[in-house]
Design an enzyme around this catalytic site. Structure first.
Site: not given
Ligand code: IVH
Length: 698
Positions: A138, A136, A439, A140, A56, A318, A58, A459, A454, A249, A197, A105-106, A60, A436, A342, A159
């Protein structure tokens, strides 16, 4: 082409030379881009690869050298300079911006049958017997979209509704794993939109919640809320303090100029992002042939989800080949070439049996729900904090209610909601005690606070909680003296207060059930070892209100001996960097209590480290000279100016005293200037004179 090792060695050598010549402004100014590249390289090693190559200190030194040369030559500042992440960054209102391509979305799957179904459809549509998949995590967190044009990060957004999101570029620039510049043009890419993310890892989330608790604010439920909430803060410098991380990703849009090689697979796009300096899941991903291998991988990954430093709520599968992705296409809602698997929700319903009230180390009274024990994600949950009266009111919680409980990874379990519609009429409201529970002292509720307290510092509950905090991992880290032992030793009369930890009667302990010679020796060793903990850990361990690890570090730097704080008035305490009115009041209250001062003296007598051991001073032309800045500087940032002093071996003081050599006065200087005028030995300089002084010292 240089190998990665040769490249790394090149950056290391260059860095050494730059540090050695960091006093030579002329040299730095002609090597400024090289200096930036070295810094970017180390940022990438640290924040993206999680594998730093330099200390750290170096890092800095390099960073301060860049700040210094940019301060002296503002005309050389570039928007993509590593220093430009920070800076004036207040967003009045986030504007809405269109994504170049909608953020879809997925589709979700929950079991092997769902995945087999999805695979069958994808095979039918593609006309192939077996597909290759890239699997890969997902992540959160909060989804983001980044646009780079001509190698520069130009726009970042949330988003939103998928079509348009909020523009949060300034906030995203604070996240060190997002590069401000990336060499896409090497691949003929002129514009690119990348999806990913933003996360807060579990460790930072825990620390963040501890900070909230210190300020009597209710903790955040989970790291996802912490990440998405942080991205909406108007002041970017606060976002910077949240230690967020970003995984990227997905390439959503790409515009080439001239010759280029197309990206053939998803795995390859992750490799490209990694090479460009992004934290893409190259190491976490797995390319597999056929859905059976995918299913087996998903099942084994779910078992290890808690071992990751951040939260994931599943995996994303994917179709690997880009041409096939195009062929499969998408619905209006989600792509057909990807699906989320999920993991099992870590939620369960239970019944709230009763509410108990616990006394914390600062006397705060916390209601704790005792629920019918339930297994969530392999852990038995029976006790859950309800934080304060406001939380109970907001969540509409009554004793006897059915409640939904969630426990995510390392996150403390929490009540998501109650189900008032399931009430039978036998439920009763939660009533708060007026005295309390330990006490019996009458409780008080300071107006500006959310919790009852308290007020009795002696206490028993507070005494025990203070010792538990003192010995905890982030404080003095005394292993072997856990909660249960502290409570037991307190009951036996051995642990009356913090100093008594250092006088435990080991002879008697050895004769007790459950304590063998080995465990006693280990405990004694851990206690001995804690005596050499650095001062900031001791300060943190004392559990002074509003003083967490970060403030403890600044305090330890600001004093040479802990008891110096007992000699300072509120005003001089406030002059310490990052110490505001609230912290100064709390420190003053703590150190003007003779009981606390006496306790610290006893700790020192027991051999604890109350002296502050500072970083080795740099030997330079300002060695031995002390500086203090007051008022607003107009040409330099305060940190930059201080960095200039320190890089020449000078020292920054926190208040005006006869020890001070130079007071540098910016605009609207106040009491410090008046005080300094009365001490003849202090030289008072304005900002220009300071810059000139630095110039002659180069
Ligand atoms: S791919 C068109 N890859 O999960 C493909 N999404 O429930 C778009 N998410 O909206 C998404 N990890 O925000 C992709 N490795 C990952 C992800 C991922 C988290 C999120 C993303 C998406 C949501 C859907």
């Amino acid at each position: 082409m240089a190998t990665p090792q040769e490249k790394a060695n090149g950056f290391l050598e260059k860095g050494k030379e730059l540090i050695e010549r960091s006093g030579d402004l002329a040299f730095l100014s002609t090597h400024i881009e090289g200096l930036r590249e070295v810094i970017r390289f180390h940022e990438n090693r640290y924040y993206v690869m999680n594998d730093p190559l330099v200390s750290d200190l170096e890092f800095d030194q390099l960073y301060k050298a860049l700040e210094k040369v940019e301060a002296a030559h503002p005309e050389l500042i570039r928007a993509d300079s590593p220093t430009q992440r920070v800076g004036p960054g207040i967003t009045k209102q986030f504007t809405t911006v269109q994504h170049l391509v909608p953020m879809l979305s997925l589709e979700n799957s929950y079991n092997a049958a769902d995945l087999m179904d999805w695979d069958r459809k994808a095979r039918e549509l593609s006309g192939l017997d077996q597909l290759e998949y890239c699997v890969e995590p997902k992540f959160d967190g909060a989804s983001i979209s980044l646009i780079y044009e001509n190698d520069q990060f130009t726009r970042g957004a949330t988003r939103g509704d998928g079509i348009a999101g909020e523009e949060i570029t300034l906030n995203l620039k604070q996240i060190k794993s997002i590069p401000l510049t990336a060499p896409f043009s090497k691949y003929g890419i002129q514009q690119i939109e990348i999806r990913g993310e933003v996360l807060m890892n579990k460790d930072n989330f825990r620390k963040y919640n501890e900070q909230l608790a210190e300020q009597n604010l209710p903790p955040l439920a989970n790291p996802r809320n912490a990440a998405s909430g942080s991205l909406r803060i108007k002041d970017a410098s606060i976002v910077g303090k949240r230690n967020l991380e970003a995984f990227l990703y997905h390439i959503a849009y790409i515009h080439y100029e001239g010759e280029h090689q197309p990206i053939r697979s998803h795995g390859e796009s992750l490799e490209l992002l990694w090479e460009m300096g992004f934290r893409s899941p190259v190491k976490e991903k797995k390319v597999l042939k056929g859905i059976d291998a995918v299913i087996a991988f998903c099942q084994s990954f779910e078992e290890q989800r808690d071992e990751l430093p951040y939260e994931i709520d599943g995996l994303v599968i994917k179709v690997n080949e880009m041409l096939l992705q195009d062929k499969l296409g998408m619905t209006t809602h989600h792509p057909r070439w990807a699906i989320a698997f999920k993991f099992k929700a870590r939620q369960s319903t239970s019944k709230l049996m009763q509410v108990e009230f616990q006394v914390g180390r600062t006397g705060s009274i916390t209601p704790v729900a005792k629920i019918q024990p339930v297994h969530i994600g392999g852990v038995m949950v029976s006790s859950i904090s309800l934080h304060n009266q406001e939380f109970i009111r907001e969540k509409n919680i009554m004793i006897g209610d059915t409640v939904l409980v969630e426990r995510a990874g390392d996150v403390i379990p929490y009540i998501v909601k109650s189900f008032p519609e399931l009430r039978t009429g036998n439920e009763s409201p939660v009533t708060f005690p007026v005295v309390c529970p330990v006490c019996q002292t009458a409780l008080i509720k300071p107006e500006e606070e959310a919790v009852w307290r308290c007020p009795n510092e002696n206490c028993d509950a507070q005494v025990v909680e203070r010792m538990i905090h003192f010995t905890s991992k982030d404080a003095m880290d005394i292993r072997g003296l856990g909660d249960a032992n502290i409570r037991k030793f307190h009951e036996l009369g051995w642990l009356k207060d913090i100093p008594s930890i250092y006088h435990l009667p080991f002879d008697q302990l050895r004769t007790m059930d459950g304590f063998g010679a080995k465990s006693v020796a280990n405990l004694s060793e851990a206690i001995e070892k804690s005596k050499t903990q650095p001062l900031y850990r001791l300060i943190n361990a004392l559990g002074i209100r509003y003083v967490g690890e970060t403030t403890a570090k600044t305090l330890a730097q600001a004093v040479s001996h802990l008891l110096d704080l007992s000699k300072m008035d509120k005003e001089s305490l406030q002059q310490i960097e990052d110490v505001g009115v609230k912290v100064a009041d709390s420190l003053h209250q703590y150190f003007s209590n003779p009981q606390n001062v006496e306790m610290l003296q006893r700790l020192e007598a027991a051999g604890l480290q109350l002296q502050s051991i500072k970083q080795e001073p740099i030997d330079g032309s300002l060695s031995g000279k002390t500086f203090l800045f007051t008022g607003t500087l107009t040409q330099l940032k305060r940190a930059q100016a201080e960095g200039m002093v320190e890089s020449q071996g000078g020292k920054i003081l926190s208040g005006v005293s006869s020890k001070l050599d130079y007071l540098i006065v910016g605009e609207d200087a106040g009491s410090k200037l008046e005080k300094a005028k009365k001490i003849a030995s202090i030289q008072i300089l304005d900002e220009n004179a300071f810059i000139a002084l630095m110039g002659t010292k180069e």
